[in-house]
Motif scaffolding. Structure first.
Motif, PDB file in Angstrom:
ATOM      1  N   VAL A   5       0.839  -1.214   0.110  1.00  0.00           N
ATOM      2  CA  VAL A   5       0.076   0.011  -0.119  1.00  0.00           C
ATOM      3  C   VAL A   5       0.784   1.471   0.056  1.00  0.00           C
ATOM      4  O   VAL A   5       0.511   2.215  -0.584  1.00  0.00           O
ATOM      5  CB  VAL A   5      -1.110  -0.032   1.331  1.00  0.00           C
ATOM      6  N   MET A   6       1.955   1.391   0.673  1.00  0.00           N
ATOM      7  CA  MET A   6       2.800   2.461   0.605  1.00  0.00           C
ATOM      8  C   MET A   6       3.461   2.884  -0.626  1.00  0.00           C
ATOM      9  O   MET A   6       3.597   4.179  -0.967  1.00  0.00           O
ATOM     10  CB  MET A   6       3.853   2.418   1.686  1.00  0.00           C
ATOM     11  N   LYS A   7       3.554   1.788  -1.593  1.00  0.00           N
ATOM     12  CA  LYS A   7       3.886   2.106  -2.776  1.00  0.00           C
ATOM     13  C   LYS A   7       2.956   2.415  -4.028  1.00  0.00           C
ATOM     14  O   LYS A   7       3.161   3.089  -5.002  1.00  0.00           O
ATOM     15  CB  LYS A   7       4.826   0.881  -3.375  1.00  0.00           C
ATOM     16  N   ASP A   8       1.613   2.107  -3.387  1.00  0.00           N
ATOM     17  CA  ASP A   8       0.537   2.420  -4.456  1.00  0.00           C
ATOM     18  C   ASP A   8      -0.915   2.518  -3.578  1.00  0.00           C
ATOM     19  O   ASP A   8      -1.655   1.602  -3.632  1.00  0.00           O
ATOM     20  CB  ASP A   8       0.410   1.083  -5.271  1.00  0.00           C
ATOM     21  N   GLU A   9      -1.057   3.644  -2.771  1.00  0.00           N
ATOM     22  CA  GLU A   9      -2.135   3.497  -2.027  1.00  0.00           C
ATOM     23  C   GLU A   9      -3.483   3.864  -2.901  1.00  0.00           C
ATOM     24  O   GLU A   9      -4.412   3.363  -2.455  1.00  0.00           O
ATOM     25  CB  GLU A   9      -2.013   5.136  -1.397  1.00  0.00           C
ATOM     26  N   ARG A  10      -3.565   4.324  -4.101  1.00  0.00           N
ATOM     27  CA  ARG A  10      -4.755   4.482  -4.918  1.00  0.00           C
ATOM     28  C   ARG A  10      -5.072   3.196  -5.868  1.00  0.00           C
ATOM     29  O   ARG A  10      -5.781   3.341  -6.796  1.00  0.00           O
ATOM     30  CB  ARG A  10      -4.588   6.006  -5.447  1.00  0.00           C
ATOM     31  N   GLU A  11      -4.240   2.368  -5.771  1.00  0.00           N
ATOM     32  CA  GLU A  11      -4.535   0.915  -6.513  1.00  0.00           C
ATOM     33  C   GLU A  11      -4.297   1.252  -8.015  1.00  0.00           C
ATOM     34  O   GLU A  11      -5.189   0.970  -8.987  1.00  0.00           O
ATOM     35  CB  GLU A  11      -5.733   0.485  -6.428  1.00  0.00           C
ATOM     36  N   SER A  12      -3.150   1.863  -8.354  1.00  0.00           N
ATOM     37  CA  SER A  12      -2.909   2.186  -9.810  1.00  0.00           C
ATOM     38  C   SER A  12      -2.169   1.150 -10.577  1.00  0.00           C
ATOM     39  O   SER A  12      -1.798   1.157 -11.669  1.00  0.00           O
ATOM     40  CB  SER A  12      -2.071   3.506  -9.811  1.00  0.00           C
ATOM     41  N   GLY A  13      -1.543   0.092  -9.688  1.00  0.00           N
ATOM     42  CA  GLY A  13      -0.724  -0.731 -10.481  1.00  0.00           C
ATOM     43  C   GLY A  13      -0.417  -2.038  -9.352  1.00  0.00           C
ATOM     44  O   GLY A  13      -1.241  -3.097  -9.323  1.00  0.00           O
ATOM     45  N   LEU A  14       0.433  -1.826  -8.745  1.00  0.00           N
ATOM     46  CA  LEU A  14       1.089  -2.746  -7.662  1.00  0.00           C
ATOM     47  C   LEU A  14       0.076  -3.464  -6.881  1.00  0.00           C
ATOM     48  O   LEU A  14       0.064  -4.597  -6.521  1.00  0.00           O
ATOM     49  CB  LEU A  14       2.327  -2.438  -6.992  1.00  0.00           C
ATOM     50  N   ARG A  15      -0.878  -2.509  -6.263  1.00  0.00           N
ATOM     51  CA  ARG A  15      -1.761  -2.828  -5.175  1.00  0.00           C
ATOM     52  C   ARG A  15      -2.709  -4.097  -5.622  1.00  0.00           C
ATOM     53  O   ARG A  15      -3.308  -4.636  -5.023  1.00  0.00           O
ATOM     54  CB  ARG A  15      -2.413  -1.638  -4.783  1.00  0.00           C
ATOM     55  N   GLU A  16      -2.762  -4.017  -7.016  1.00  0.00           N
ATOM     56  CA  GLU A  16      -3.762  -5.274  -7.554  1.00  0.00           C
ATOM     57  C   GLU A  16      -3.101  -6.554  -7.237  1.00  0.00           C
ATOM     58  O   GLU A  16      -3.977  -7.474  -7.004  1.00  0.00           O
ATOM     59  CB  GLU A  16      -3.657  -5.093  -9.167  1.00  0.00           C
ATOM     60  N   ILE A  17      -1.920  -6.771  -6.747  1.00  0.00           N
ATOM     61  CA  ILE A  17      -1.619  -7.872  -6.190  1.00  0.00           C
ATOM     62  C   ILE A  17      -2.382  -8.450  -5.081  1.00  0.00           C
ATOM     63  O   ILE A  17      -2.276  -9.757  -4.821  1.00  0.00           O
ATOM     64  CB  ILE A  17      -0.046  -8.164  -5.980  1.00  0.00           C
ATOM     65  N   LEU A  18      -3.018  -7.508  -4.315  1.00  0.00           N
ATOM     66  CA  LEU A  18      -3.580  -7.878  -3.067  1.00  0.00           C
ATOM     67  C   LEU A  18      -4.939  -8.681  -3.485  1.00  0.00           C
ATOM     68  O   LEU A  18      -5.651  -9.184  -2.515  1.00  0.00           O
ATOM     69  CB  LEU A  18      -3.808  -6.637  -2.171  1.00  0.00           C
ATOM     70  N   ASN A  19      -5.093  -8.717  -4.419  1.00  0.00           N
ATOM     71  CA  ASN A  19      -6.358  -9.461  -5.190  1.00  0.00           C
ATOM     72  C   ASN A  19      -6.145 -10.636  -5.687  1.00  0.00           C
ATOM     73  O   ASN A  19      -6.983 -11.606  -6.267  1.00  0.00           O
ATOM     74  CB  ASN A  19      -6.937  -8.377  -6.257  1.00  0.00           C
TER      75      ASN A  19
END
Length: 371
Positions: free
Chosen positions: A236-250
């Motif tokens: 989350v610290m690298k991608d708070e607004r889910e623009s790329g990396l945060r997709e991995i949490l899915n």
């Protein structure tokens, strides 16, 4: 003709603490007294019908004894209540009680409560502060970091919402002892997902210590809570607004969220996610990103956690395939899956893109052949 430019550049610090401990109600009250929510004296406590008697009533009384105004706003427990209608009912009840912008929302409960209460806080009075008091392992794993708040609709899950960060999060491990075994298992699904996407050592730790969690071993519970926070924060610290990396949490959620909805929520979120994880590792193996041994290790760990890994017989698999298209990762009508690379890593499809386009025929094959 003229143009007037509105300059709104700003730097916002949304940092907050996550406190992990046992019986944190008194600590919560003391933090409020010392200004964790500023000078606010009015607290709207949002909770569900189960947690109300276990924790929320006591917290409300402690607030009132401290000279604060506090009221309970209770909805029926369960994912089925995470809707726009429930949000509207809570907002109307708050308005009737005289709550305005000078209030703070206190979410007491699991992930459904924190998701819904955070969404209310983000829109009520155009945004009021809120605090999370998480009482489940699932909330500790999934809802404590990130600030994503949302509700479900009949057509899709978690697509109506916003990002709104809490003032503080309390993870009360003592509350886990009040959970039925099925709820503990459900929370372990998100925990196993975190290990699968980010940390092979944590995966191996879970394999060894999963039985210790079920007996509420203090060191094991604390380590699992801390590792969940650490892994999610690192994303989350690298991608708070889910623009790329945060997709991995899915990871596992494309099938997991679909099957949760198609089951009409007979499956808990973690149970549906576990089946989604089983589908995902089968897909990863099919695509050559996991060995058979790695695939089987993930499925074995899910089963060791008392989680389902097969699609229930009452699920129409053709309906399930079509439901995949309501996933938030779908782009231009194309299915996209987050896929593991071994255990502890994720496939990067292209630079900064972590969801792989998957043909419906491939997804259908995985779903139809799962035992």
């Amino acid at each position: 003709m003229s143009t007037f430019r509105v300059e709104l550049k700003k730097i916002v610090d949304d940092s907050y603490d996550i406190e992990i401990g046992y019986g944190l109600e008194t600590k919560l009250i003391n933090d409020i007294k010392f200004g964790i929510a500023g000078n606010i004296q009015k607290f709207a406590i949002i909770t569900d019908s189960i947690v109300k008697d276990l924790y929320a009533e006591r917290i409300m009384q402690l607030l009132i004894q401290s000279g604060m105004q506090a009221d309970l706003f209770v909805f029926e427990a369960g994912e089925k209540s995470k809707t726009r209608r429930t949000k509207e009912e809570i907002e109307d009840a708050m308005l009737e009680k005289g709550y305005r912008r000078d209030c703070c929302i206190l979410a007491v409960g699991g992930g459904v409560v924190t998701d819904l209460a955070g969404f209310v806080a983000g829109t009520y009075g155009r945004g009021v502060p809120f605090i999370n008091y998480a009482t489940t392992l699932l909330a500790a794993a999934d809802a404590s970091v990130g600030g994503k708040t949302a509700v479900d609709t009949p057509l899709a899950t978690n697509l109506i919402g916003l990002f709104h960060q809490p003032k503080k999060v309390y993870l009360d491990i003592a509350a886990w002892k009040t959970l039925p075994p099925r709820q503990i298992a459900s929370g372990l699904a998100e925990t196993i997902k975190h290990a699968c996407l980010a940390n092979r050592d944590f995966f191996d730790y879970l394999n060894v210590h999963i039985a210790d969690l079920k007996t509420f071993d203090k060191a094991v519970c604390e380590h699992i809570a801390e590792e969940n926070c650490r892994i999610k924060y690192s994303v989350v610290m690298k991608d708070e607004r889910e623009s790329g990396l945060r997709e991995i949490l899915n990871l596992g959620h494309t099938v997991g969220r679909a099957i949760e909805t198609v089951s009409d929520y007979r499956l808990l979120h973690g149970e549906a996610l576990a089946i989604g994880m089983a589908a995902e590792v089968n897909l990863a193996h099919e695509l050559g990103f996991m060995t058979k041994q790695e695939r089987d290790m993930v499925i074995d760990l899910l089963q060791k956690a008392d989680l389902p890994t097969s699609i229930p017989s009452y699920i129409d698999r053709n309906v399930l395939v079509q439901k995949l298209y309501t996933d938030k990762k779908v782009k231009n009508g194309k299915l996209r899956f987050v896929v593991q690379k071994g255990i502890g890593d994720i496939v990067e499809y292209e630079n900064g893109v972590f969801a792989i386009p998957i043909d419906e025929s491939t997804a259908r094959k995985i779903i139809m052949t799962m035992s």
